[in-house]
Design a protein around this motif. Structure first.
Motif, mmCIF file in Angstrom:
data_model
loop_
_atom_site.group_PDB
_atom_site.id
_atom_site.type_symbol
_atom_site.label_atom_id
_atom_site.label_comp_id
_atom_site.label_asym_id
_atom_site.label_seq_id
_atom_site.Cartn_x
_atom_site.Cartn_y
_atom_site.Cartn_z
ATOM 1 N N ASP A 478 31.492 42.415 40.273
ATOM 2 C CA ASP A 478 32.896 42.621 39.928
ATOM 3 C C ASP A 478 33.186 41.946 38.868
ATOM 4 O O ASP A 478 32.610 40.981 38.389
ATOM 5 N N ILE A 481 38.610 41.386 36.488
ATOM 6 C CA ILE A 481 39.669 41.549 37.226
ATOM 7 C C ILE A 481 39.396 41.137 38.680
ATOM 8 O O ILE A 481 38.577 42.010 39.243
ATOM 9 N N GLN A 483 39.665 41.283 42.280
ATOM 10 C CA GLN A 483 40.231 42.051 43.490
ATOM 11 C C GLN A 483 39.319 42.907 44.162
ATOM 12 O O GLN A 483 38.067 43.030 43.556
ATOM 13 N N ASP A 487 37.246 48.590 40.865
ATOM 14 C CA ASP A 487 38.285 48.514 39.699
ATOM 15 C C ASP A 487 37.710 48.970 38.421
ATOM 16 O O ASP A 487 36.402 49.020 38.368
ATOM 17 N N ASP A 488 38.382 48.868 37.408
ATOM 18 C CA ASP A 488 38.130 49.314 36.052
ATOM 19 C C ASP A 488 36.839 48.657 35.300
ATOM 20 O O ASP A 488 36.474 49.157 34.351
ATOM 21 N N ASP A 489 36.601 47.296 35.686
ATOM 22 C CA ASP A 489 35.683 46.693 35.032
ATOM 23 C C ASP A 489 34.534 46.281 35.690
ATOM 24 O O ASP A 489 33.704 45.308 35.679
ATOM 25 N N ASP A 490 34.535 46.914 37.009
ATOM 26 C CA ASP A 490 33.371 46.557 37.838
ATOM 27 C C ASP A 490 31.885 47.575 37.414
ATOM 28 O O ASP A 490 32.091 48.453 36.528
ATOM 29 N N ASN A 548 34.697 52.974 36.926
ATOM 30 C CA ASN A 548 36.191 52.901 37.027
ATOM 31 C C ASN A 548 36.886 53.028 38.452
ATOM 32 O O ASN A 548 36.018 53.145 39.443
ATOM 33 N N VAL A 549 38.098 53.171 38.513
ATOM 34 C CA VAL A 549 38.926 53.154 39.721
ATOM 35 C C VAL A 549 38.402 54.354 40.490
ATOM 36 O O VAL A 549 38.587 54.628 42.014
ATOM 37 N N ASP A 584 33.523 43.233 45.259
ATOM 38 C CA ASP A 584 34.727 42.453 45.712
ATOM 39 C C ASP A 584 34.624 41.268 44.909
ATOM 40 O O ASP A 584 33.706 40.662 44.404
ATOM 41 N N ASP A 585 36.062 40.569 45.096
ATOM 42 C CA ASP A 585 36.154 39.036 44.172
ATOM 43 C C ASP A 585 35.245 38.024 44.979
ATOM 44 O O ASP A 585 35.737 37.847 45.963
#
Length: 685
Positions: A478, A481, A483, A487-490, A548-549, A584-585
């Motif tokens: 993760d 970001i 969450q 997402d865009d930085d995973d 990315n997403v 996940d975070d």
């Protein structure tokens, strides 16, 4: 795009290597070496030794006292050498040190000549003896140091010249009234006439096998005699009209005889028929023959200039060479080969013993050995060998090359050092990892005649990489970001066990190059090889896939790299790896700011309107914090405490916490304290 790549996972994984050894134990086959000098290449497997003798040089050892001629020499099963002598006195001498020194055995009473010797497998020594009055008999002894026994006289015989054994019988060859063969079936005590021939003497006999016996006569007819039934019956197979002075043969191989006029005859059919070999230039009076374990035939003769000379043939008598003359002597009545390869020559005049001088050193250069790979992945390791030195030395050199012609190898004369037994050859200046061919040079040396070093086995370790890169981990991360979900930085990090060719993987074709067992990668931002690889390498082991997403890959899938990904030796990638980690975070809320406020009243120390405000880096779950749990949930350093705080109030989204203090409970919190939030109690959303 912001991302935090924590590449603490980069490790130096060892390549998968295939280990092997190049081992040599047999130098008897020319396919194992390029050149050999003074080393015995026809030894049985497990023995490489200095090849004695140096037959071009003969060294004087000893003159046997009281004798003029050495008529015969034999060696016992225990390695004792015995000589038969005569003319001034008939004695048998013995040597236990390869002819360096000699002692007489016990006296054989009245003997003036000992013409022949026989040493049997049960260590009985027989001697063909003639007394001064020309009476003949065969003496025998199990310990000639102390006692000789004499059999009965051979009647009317004035010479007994040879004695041999077949099965359980003894045979002796005599001469005077005729060329006769006598038989003893009681170990030499009693002798009876077996057969006679119309010639003067039976001068030589040889048992090729217990059943096959050969003999030669002189001085008139020169008969060649043969028995194929253990000496029971004899026949004349040829007549040379010249004395047959020496005869020898080997089972299933050639037989040879030498004559008094310097000719050698050979037989390829166990003595049935005979033909003259090529000429021994200048030779006459061939009185001795010997065949060594390599099949080389030696002939002792009177050579050019009336000197004793040794001739030899390496091709079954088709051609002959002279190995050198022995000055001051005119003939060699006996030649003996010793187990270590040396030759002894017994001469006339002063009964001198000569030995073919030893080689002080010899060498062997192996054929280049191919390690089995041409992709440059060969790595060399330890060289070791087993030997028996006996105080002597063995030296070994090694070198490598890219090709079988050794064109890129250092010359043997380049001066690089020899290796030691058990050395790693990695740092040897003549050895290069990645070279496919390796070769060794062996030198054996001795400074003592009769002592040779033995090399039994030599082995060189090497490894080759036959396996391509294998993925050993694939971890989902993760990004900054915080969450759940992608997402865009995973991102995903795939780690291989060795450096790769860094094959560029297009993001639009990622499902082809990094195959999944289910689903797909979806849309990814970029794919690249980590720039923080092994120290000193320009090839990497970590492959980074930034998502990315719109990416759809899921933790738990299995990833198989395409074979286009290779190691630096061009071996293709293999294997598969399961994706672990999480998108996940997983980072708990951290305090990024904490400050204390004196609020309205400016009273020194803590009073009832003072508070501490904590700001977290993300939205929290806003757990209830009371005076009863605050010291656990927000632990203070330096042994300080919050006392009986008044209240703890979260902001609307839970990223700010205000702790209102009270003087009750004697709080000791103060600026400079470190606050440790309990991540089990305070969580992100």
């Amino acid at each position: 795009m912001r991302y935090l790549l924590l590449f603490l996972i980069i490790l130096a994984f060892a390549s998968l290597l295939y280990c092997d050894y190049w081992t040599t134990t047999d130098w008897s086959d020319s396919t194992t070496y390029n050149s050999i000098m003074n080393l015995n290449g026809s030894r049985q497997p497990g023995n490489l030794i200095l090849d004695a003798p140096d037959i071009w040089n003969w060294e004087y050892l000893y003159s046997l006292p009281g004798a003029q001629n050495i008529y015969d020499m034999v060696i016992s099963p225990y390695g004792i050498i015995f000589t038969a002598t005569g003319d001034l006195d008939g004695d048998v001498f013995q040597s236990t040190d390869l002819g360096e020194s000699w002692d007489t055995t016990a006296n054989i009473t009245g003997t003036k000549w000992v013409y022949g010797l026989l040493s049997t497998s049960d260590s009985i020594l027989y001697a063909a003896c003639v007394k001064g009055n020309l009476q003949s008999f065969v003496a025998f002894a199990s310990n000639p140091d102390s006692l000789w026994n004499s059999g009965n006289l051979l009647p009317n015989e004035k010479g007994v010249y040879c004695v041999t054994e077949a099965e359980n019988y003894l045979f002796s060859g005599t001469g005077y009234l005729g060329a006769n063969i006598y038989l003893s079936n009681d170990g030499g005590y009693n002798w009876s006439l077996k057969t006679g021939f119309n010639d003067d003497k039976v001068l030589c006999m040889f048992a090729i096998s217990p059943q096959l016996l050969l003999a030669g006569t002189g001085d008139s007819k020169g008969y060649i005699l043969r028995s194929s039934d253990g000496g029971e019956n004899w026949s004349e197979v040829d007549s040379l009209n010249i004395s047959v002075e020496a005869i020898i043969g080997e089972i299933d191989r050639m037989a040879f005889l030498g004559t008094s006029d310097g000719r050698v005859f050979s037989s390829s059919d166990s003595g049935l028929t005979w033909s003259e070999t090529s000429i021994l230039t200048g030779a006459n009076e061939i009185k001795s023959l010997f065949i060594d374990d390599k099949g080389i035939i030696y002939a002792g003769a009177n050579a050019v200039g009336n000197q004793a000379g040794v001739y030899f043939s390496e091709n079954n008598g088709q051609s002959w060479s002279t190995s050198g003359n022995i000055t001051g002597r005119s003939n060699i009545p006996s030649i003996l080969g010793l187990e270590n390869g040396f030759l002894l020559a017994g001469t006339n005049v002063d009964a001198s013993i000569f030995r073919a001088a030893y080689f002080q050193n010899g060498y062997l250069i192996s054929k280049p050995y191919f390690t089995g790979t041409t992709n440059g992945s060969t790595k060399y390791g330890v060289i070791q060998w087993s030997d028996s030195l006996g105080g002597q030395t063995i030296q070994v050199w090694v070198r490598t090359s890219r090709d079988s012609f050794m064109s890129t190898a250092l010359p043997w004369g380049a001066g690089f050092a020899s290796v030691n037994n058990g050395d790693s050859i990695v740092s040897n200046p003549a050895v290069n990892d990645s070279d496919s061919y390796i070769q060794y040079y062996i030198k054996l040396e001795t400074d003592s005649a009769g002592i040779t070093p033995f090399l039994n086995e030599i082995s060189i370790e090497y490894t080759i990489d036959t396996l391509g890169p294998e993925p050993i981990s694939a971890i989902a991360y993760d990004g900054i970001i915080q969450q759940n979900g992608i997402d865009d930085d995973d991102y995903v990090v795939i780690t291989f066990n060795e450096p790769t060719n860094e094959y560029p993987i297009p993001k639009d074709s990622i499902d082809f190059y990094l195959k999944l067992n289910q689903g797909s990668w979806g849309e990814v931002d970029t794919v690249y090889w980590n720039c923080e690889g092994e120290s000193g390498k320009d090839t990497e082991i970590n492959l980074i896939v930034e998502l990315n997403v719109n990416s759809t890959i899921a933790v738990g899938v299995k990833i198989t790299p395409d074979t286009i990904i290779k190691d630096i030796w061009n071996n293709s990638a293999y294997g598969l790896i399961q994706l672990t980690g999480t998108f996940d975070d997983t980072i708990p809320p951290n305090i990024i700011s904490a400050f204390a406020s004196d609020n309205i009243d400016s009273i020194q120390g803590i009073d009832c309107d003072d508070f501490v405000r904590l700001i977290f880096d993300q939205i929290t779950n806003k757990p209830q914090i009371t005076a009863g749990n605050i010291n656990t949930v927000l632990h203070l350093s330096n042994g300080h405490n919050w006392g009986d705080m008044d209240s703890a109030v979260w902001s609307t989204f839970g990223e700010t916490l205000s702790v209102y203090l009270d003087t009750a409970g004697t709080p000791t919190v103060e600026p400079g304290d470190t606050i440790y939030p309990d991540s089990v109690t305070i969580e992100d959303e």
